[in-house]
Design an enzyme around this catalytic site. Sequence first.
Site, PDB file in Angstrom:
ATOM      1  N   CYS A 380     -69.933  -5.275  -0.302  1.00  0.00           N
ATOM      2  CA  CYS A 380     -70.116  -4.120  -1.184  1.00  0.00           C
ATOM      3  C   CYS A 380     -69.838  -4.514  -2.635  1.00  0.00           C
ATOM      4  O   CYS A 380     -70.629  -5.245  -3.216  1.00  0.00           O
ATOM      5  CB  CYS A 380     -69.288  -2.944  -0.703  1.00  0.00           C
ATOM      6  SG  CYS A 380     -70.062  -1.370  -1.128  1.00  0.00           S
ATOM      7  N   HIS A 519     -70.849  -2.366   4.877  1.00  0.00           N
ATOM      8  CA  HIS A 519     -69.520  -2.733   5.374  1.00  0.00           C
ATOM      9  C   HIS A 519     -69.578  -3.190   6.832  1.00  0.00           C
ATOM     10  O   HIS A 519     -69.310  -2.401   7.739  1.00  0.00           O
ATOM     11  CB  HIS A 519     -68.568  -1.545   5.233  1.00  0.00           C
ATOM     12  CG  HIS A 519     -68.228  -1.241   3.822  1.00  0.00           C
ATOM     13  ND1 HIS A 519     -67.237  -1.921   3.143  1.00  0.00           N
ATOM     14  CD2 HIS A 519     -68.764  -0.381   2.929  1.00  0.00           C
ATOM     15  CE1 HIS A 519     -67.166  -1.462   1.904  1.00  0.00           C
ATOM     16  NE2 HIS A 519     -68.084  -0.537   1.752  1.00  0.00           N
ATOM     17  N   GLU A 521     -67.548  -4.950   8.398  1.00  0.00           N
ATOM     18  CA  GLU A 521     -66.229  -4.958   9.044  1.00  0.00           C
ATOM     19  C   GLU A 521     -65.991  -3.710   9.886  1.00  0.00           C
ATOM     20  O   GLU A 521     -65.190  -3.728  10.816  1.00  0.00           O
ATOM     21  CB  GLU A 521     -65.127  -5.113   7.977  1.00  0.00           C
ATOM     22  CG  GLU A 521     -64.865  -3.904   7.072  1.00  0.00           C
ATOM     23  CD  GLU A 521     -65.783  -3.826   5.851  1.00  0.00           C
ATOM     24  OE1 GLU A 521     -66.838  -4.482   5.866  1.00  0.00           O
ATOM     25  OE2 GLU A 521     -65.434  -3.080   4.898  1.00  0.00           O
TER      26      GLU A 521
HETATM   27  N1  GLN Z   1     -67.867   0.674  -6.472  1.00  0.00           N
HETATM   28  C1  GLN Z   1     -69.068   0.172  -5.902  1.00  0.00           C
HETATM   29  C2  GLN Z   1     -70.101   1.273  -5.708  1.00  0.00           C
HETATM   30  O1  GLN Z   1     -69.767   2.435  -5.695  1.00  0.00           O
HETATM   31  C3  GLN Z   1     -68.795  -0.538  -4.588  1.00  0.00           C
HETATM   32  C4  GLN Z   1     -68.258   0.353  -3.548  1.00  0.00           C
HETATM   33  C5  GLN Z   1     -67.589  -0.388  -2.424  1.00  0.00           C
HETATM   34  O2  GLN Z   1     -67.264  -1.555  -2.571  1.00  0.00           O
HETATM   35  N2  GLN Z   1     -67.353   0.280  -1.309  1.00  0.00           N
HETATM   36  O3  GLN Z   1     -71.254   0.973  -5.540  1.00  0.00           O
END
Ligand code: GLN
Length: 547
Positions: A380, A519, A521
Amino acid sequence: MARYIFITGGVVSSLGKGLTAAALGALLQARGYTVRLRKLDPYLNVDPGTMSPFEHGEVFVTDDGAETDLDLGHYERFTGVAARRTDSVSAGRIYANVLEKERRGDYLGKTIQVIPHVTNEIKDWLTIGEDEVDFMLCEIGGTVGDIEGLPFYEAIRQFAQERPRGGSLFMHLTLLPYIRAAGELKTKPTQHSVKEMRSIGLQPDILVCRSEHPIPQTQRDKLALFCNVRPEAVIASYDLDSIYKAPLAYHREGLDAAVLDAFGIAPAPKPDLSRWLDVAERIDNPEGEVRIAVVGKYTQLEDAYKSIAEALTHGGLANRVRVKAEWIDSEIFEREDPTPWLEGFHAILVPGGFGERGTEGKIRAARFAREHGIPYFGICLGMQVAVIEAARNLAGIANAGSEEFDHEAGEKRFTPVIYHLKEWVQGETKIERRPEDAKGGTMRLGAYKAILKEGSRAHRIYGTTEISERHRHRYEVDTKYKDALEEKGLVFSGMSPDGKLPEIVEIPDHPWFIGVQFHPELKSKPFEPHPLFADFIRAAVRQSRLV
Ligand code: GLN
């Protein structure tokens, strides 16, 4: 109609109710039953989505896009049953529903009260999907005696009372403190906790007692007598060197047998514990160790990256190695050269995060990994910083950055290679957002499909070109820079099905460099490690042989 198991806690918090519920779910599955696990949280936030990870640990995201309590992660990791939006509810959500109904006039002018309106709302929620499984395990957050918890305890009391006899069971988790001077485990706090439960009309059927020392029979008998449970229903819970040994440990202590007995299920079906025996065998017999640097922001609190830590462990199980993850605050690299910090590690992972603080340090960590050929896994925000790094140092966009940082600062400083996404499609539905939207529940959330590029590393790892993974973010990599970045070696190997949103980037000419917008994970399990984590650890093992 499902049988209900209500799991409550007493004496102190942090006893591991979630893990106990998850392990019991796994044991019931081992006996051939279907289960669903749920969490009822007495706090007043509508969901944990807007809470800082420092407050409540990681926010766990479900396929259907709910931002939930991290205990749902344990439930999934132990049972493999994908959690849903309806598996997590807070007092805030319940009250919000009640107040919305009140405004709509649904209560026909009645006075709205905790009993029956709030308790009815909780009971209605409990029954969602009850015909789908044999057992519904519902954990009540907090400890008995908390003011916020009262409507929940009252609701489960009514619920059990209104259902056919033998349809529900109460399991209470407590602590037996050890007084060294007396050389004794003390049962009094447990007695008081059960007394507290009985004063609100709940009688536990099973007591699970956390203890640092073996519980002698005399103490078990005493607990049974004073707490009004059967001696076989006093279950000891000792500290374990791995949480994944909990199902076997609870089985040895007779937890699943006590539960089936309390429901009058006889003869009990024989358990098949092979899945957990295999996991325990791998934990006990590692053939090596790898060191992974996790470079993030919320490093002081272990629970903030719970699923990452677990998925790394699972990757280790897949490769029969122990994974030693070390958390490093990325802000350090804004003051210091990352080399002495990072050079001994076999791989680097940059996890998700929000806000600008610490991002320059993450960008340096990504650069270090890229330039030194050290396996890099960006998740992310970890993918976004890898793209910013490549844009700056490979594609020559010197001030590449993310709109997120500019929004936060309230001024335009960067060339945004990561931009705020304002509309996208989920399945058949078009979703629209504006920067001024409320914070809660407005991100790109939940399961989205991605199409992988034939022959890419991502394709080889997944073994398929179509995947589905969970998302939780507002910002996206801008495809405007795709050609420029690909020319310099950062390949966009996974895209949304409409080709608009980058989902995976990788550097083919590197031992292992992958960034993912989602994600992974969240979907890893000890008995089914996520392929990306399994392959990342495999790369770390290769790296460990080089250094
Ligand atoms: N802050 C970033 C976004 O909103 C990444 C979010 C995250 O890592 N879950 O796109």
